[in-house]
Design a protein around this motif. Structure first.
Motif, PDB file in Angstrom:
ATOM      1  N   TYR A   1      36.961  25.727 -43.762  1.00 35.41           N
ATOM      2  CA  TYR A   1      36.372  26.901 -44.413  1.00 35.41           C
ATOM      3  C   TYR A   1      37.169  28.195 -44.260  1.00 35.41           C
ATOM      4  N   GLY A   2      38.209  28.184 -43.459  1.00 32.32           N
ATOM      5  CA  GLY A   2      39.002  29.390 -43.291  1.00 32.32           C
ATOM      6  C   GLY A   2      38.938  29.941 -41.868  1.00 32.32           C
ATOM      7  N   LEU A   3      39.886  30.788 -41.560  1.00 38.23           N
ATOM      8  CA  LEU A   3      40.047  31.308 -40.208  1.00 38.23           C
ATOM      9  C   LEU A   3      38.844  32.131 -39.737  1.00 38.23           C
ATOM     10  N   GLU A   4      38.304  32.968 -40.607  1.00 39.58           N
ATOM     11  CA  GLU A   4      37.186  33.827 -40.206  1.00 39.58           C
ATOM     12  C   GLU A   4      35.976  33.001 -39.774  1.00 39.58           C
ATOM     13  N   PHE A   5      35.648  31.985 -40.574  1.00 39.42           N
ATOM     14  CA  PHE A   5      34.519  31.124 -40.235  1.00 39.42           C
ATOM     15  C   PHE A   5      34.821  30.274 -38.999  1.00 39.42           C
ATOM     16  N   GLY A   6      36.067  29.909 -38.823  1.00 44.33           N
ATOM     17  CA  GLY A   6      36.459  29.140 -37.637  1.00 44.33           C
ATOM     18  C   GLY A   6      36.276  29.943 -36.361  1.00 44.33           C
ATOM     19  N   ILE A   7      36.681  31.205 -36.383  1.00 43.80           N
ATOM     20  CA  ILE A   7      36.491  32.067 -35.216  1.00 43.80           C
ATOM     21  C   ILE A   7      35.006  32.250 -34.939  1.00 43.80           C
ATOM     22  N   LEU A   8      34.241  32.441 -35.985  1.00 42.21           N
ATOM     23  CA  LEU A   8      32.792  32.574 -35.831  1.00 42.21           C
ATOM     24  C   LEU A   8      32.179  31.305 -35.232  1.00 42.21           C
ATOM     25  N   ALA A   9      32.631  30.146 -35.683  1.00 38.78           N
ATOM     26  CA  ALA A   9      32.129  28.882 -35.146  1.00 38.78           C
ATOM     27  C   ALA A   9      32.472  28.745 -33.668  1.00 38.78           C
ATOM     28  N   GLY A  10      33.657  29.175 -33.268  1.00 39.58           N
ATOM     29  CA  GLY A  10      34.039  29.134 -31.859  1.00 39.58           C
ATOM     30  C   GLY A  10      33.183  30.045 -31.006  1.00 39.58           C
ATOM     31  N   ILE A  11      32.912  31.241 -31.516  1.00 40.14           N
ATOM     32  CA  ILE A  11      32.061  32.191 -30.784  1.00 40.14           C
ATOM     33  C   ILE A  11      30.646  31.648 -30.644  1.00 40.14           C
ATOM     34  N   VAL A  12      30.091  31.127 -31.734  1.00 47.19           N
ATOM     35  CA  VAL A  12      28.727  30.605 -31.707  1.00 47.19           C
ATOM     36  C   VAL A  12      28.622  29.403 -30.767  1.00 47.19           C
ATOM     37  N   SER A  13      29.568  28.493 -30.829  1.00 41.11           N
ATOM     38  CA  SER A  13      29.505  27.316 -29.953  1.00 41.11           C
ATOM     39  C   SER A  13      29.674  27.707 -28.493  1.00 41.11           C
ATOM     40  N   SER A  14      30.506  28.674 -28.208  1.00 41.00           N
ATOM     41  CA  SER A  14      30.667  29.164 -26.835  1.00 41.00           C
ATOM     42  C   SER A  14      29.391  29.835 -26.340  1.00 41.00           C
ATOM     43  N   PHE A  15      28.751  30.609 -27.220  1.00 44.36           N
ATOM     44  CA  PHE A  15      27.493  31.260 -26.875  1.00 44.36           C
ATOM     45  C   PHE A  15      26.403  30.238 -26.581  1.00 44.36           C
ATOM     46  N   ILE A  16      26.302  29.207 -27.394  1.00 45.84           N
ATOM     47  CA  ILE A  16      25.290  28.167 -27.197  1.00 45.84           C
ATOM     48  C   ILE A  16      25.522  27.437 -25.875  1.00 45.84           C
ATOM     49  N   MET A  17      26.766  27.146 -25.563  1.00 42.98           N
ATOM     50  CA  MET A  17      27.077  26.476 -24.299  1.00 42.98           C
ATOM     51  C   MET A  17      26.728  27.354 -23.105  1.00 42.98           C
ATOM     52  N   THR A  18      27.007  28.641 -23.199  1.00 47.22           N
ATOM     53  CA  THR A  18      26.667  29.562 -22.113  1.00 47.22           C
ATOM     54  C   THR A  18      25.167  29.672 -21.945  1.00 47.22           C
ATOM     55  N   LEU A  19      24.454  29.779 -23.041  1.00 51.15           N
ATOM     56  CA  LEU A  19      23.001  29.859 -22.985  1.00 51.15           C
ATOM     57  C   LEU A  19      22.406  28.594 -22.376  1.00 51.15           C
ATOM     58  N   TYR A  20      22.951  27.449 -22.721  1.00 53.82           N
ATOM     59  CA  TYR A  20      22.448  26.189 -22.180  1.00 53.82           C
ATOM     60  C   TYR A  20      22.664  26.116 -20.670  1.00 53.82           C
ATOM     61  N   THR A  21      23.846  26.480 -20.197  1.00 54.06           N
ATOM     62  CA  THR A  21      24.113  26.390 -18.758  1.00 54.06           C
ATOM     63  C   THR A  21      23.296  27.395 -17.954  1.00 54.06           C
ATOM     64  N   THR A  22      23.014  28.566 -18.519  1.00 57.28           N
ATOM     65  CA  THR A  22      22.190  29.521 -17.780  1.00 57.28           C
ATOM     66  C   THR A  22      20.715  29.153 -17.811  1.00 57.28           C
ATOM     67  N   SER A  23      20.307  28.358 -18.778  1.00 53.80           N
ATOM     68  CA  SER A  23      18.898  27.971 -18.850  1.00 53.80           C
ATOM     69  C   SER A  23      18.606  26.668 -18.111  1.00 53.80           C
ATOM     70  N   ARG A  24      19.602  26.014 -17.589  1.00 54.34           N
ATOM     71  CA  ARG A  24      19.435  24.761 -16.862  1.00 54.34           C
ATOM     72  C   ARG A  24      20.159  24.831 -15.517  1.00 54.34           C
ATOM     73  N   PRO A  25      19.621  25.575 -14.546  1.00 58.45           N
ATOM     74  CA  PRO A  25      20.303  25.661 -13.243  1.00 58.45           C
ATOM     75  C   PRO A  25      20.191  24.340 -12.477  1.00 58.45           C
ATOM     76  N   GLN A  26      21.174  24.080 -11.646  1.00 56.28           N
ATOM     77  CA  GLN A  26      21.089  22.954 -10.725  1.00 56.28           C
ATOM     78  C   GLN A  26      20.131  23.354  -9.607  1.00 56.28           C
ATOM     79  N   ILE A  27      19.306  22.438  -9.178  1.00 52.42           N
ATOM     80  CA  ILE A  27      18.306  22.746  -8.160  1.00 52.42           C
ATOM     81  C   ILE A  27      18.438  21.747  -7.021  1.00 52.42           C
ATOM     82  N   ASP A  28      18.607  22.254  -5.807  1.00 52.76           N
ATOM     83  CA  ASP A  28      18.687  21.409  -4.620  1.00 52.76           C
ATOM     84  C   ASP A  28      17.325  21.360  -3.948  1.00 52.76           C
ATOM     85  N   PHE A  29      16.944  20.175  -3.483  1.00 55.42           N
ATOM     86  CA  PHE A  29      15.681  19.970  -2.790  1.00 55.42           C
ATOM     87  C   PHE A  29      15.980  19.453  -1.385  1.00 55.42           C
ATOM     88  N   ASP A  30      15.540  20.181  -0.374  1.00 50.13           N
ATOM     89  CA  ASP A  30      15.729  19.771   1.013  1.00 50.13           C
ATOM     90  C   ASP A  30      14.368  19.677   1.687  1.00 50.13           C
TER      91      ASP A  30
END
Length: 129
Positions: free
Chosen positions: A34-63
């Motif tokens: 689709y072109g460079l502009e849309f490609g950069i946008l897709a990279g930003i959106v996918s990076s944002f989604i990955m960051t949001l996912y990792t911050t919403s799913r913390p690892q939890i230790d149980f002792d």
């Protein structure tokens, strides 16, 4: 565009953290289609989604510890809790307690990784108020 691709950098990203190749692939494929502009946008959106996912799913230790003949469960999240991780944290702790730690009388949340900026959702869901 082909001259801008550095294969050794792509391999280094893949070897270091495989999940980081997803924004690259999204950017590359969408740029080709689709072109460079849309490609950069897709990279930003996918990076944002990955960051949001990792911050919403913390690892939890149980002792499980025994203090004065009382079972105490110490729950430690590996990162700060926020709006997106509050419900996940609560449901994960409740599932583990009912399945594996039914003899526990007290549950303590070790907040060493929790920053000073808790939002009201985390406080309500965690039972602090």
């Amino acid at each position: 565009m082909a001259s801008m691709i550095e294969i050794h950098e792509i391999l280094e990203i893949y070897r270091t953290k495989r999940a980081d190749i997803i924004p690259f692939l999204a950017t590359f494929i969408v740029s080709l289609l689709y072109g460079l502009e849309f490609g950069i946008l897709a990279g930003i959106v996918s990076s944002f989604i990955m960051t949001l996912y990792t911050t919403s799913r913390p690892q939890i230790d149980f002792d499980l510890e025994r203090v004065n003949d009382v079972d105490v469960l110490i729950v430690t999240p590996d990162q700060s809790l926020n709006y997106s991780s509050a419900e996940y944290f609560k449901s994960t702790v409740m599932k583990r307690v009912t399945r594996e730690f039914s003899s526990v009388q007290y549950i303590f949340i070790n907040g060493v990784s929790i920053t000073k900026s808790l939002d009201v959702t985390v406080v309500k869901v965690s039972g602090f108020i």
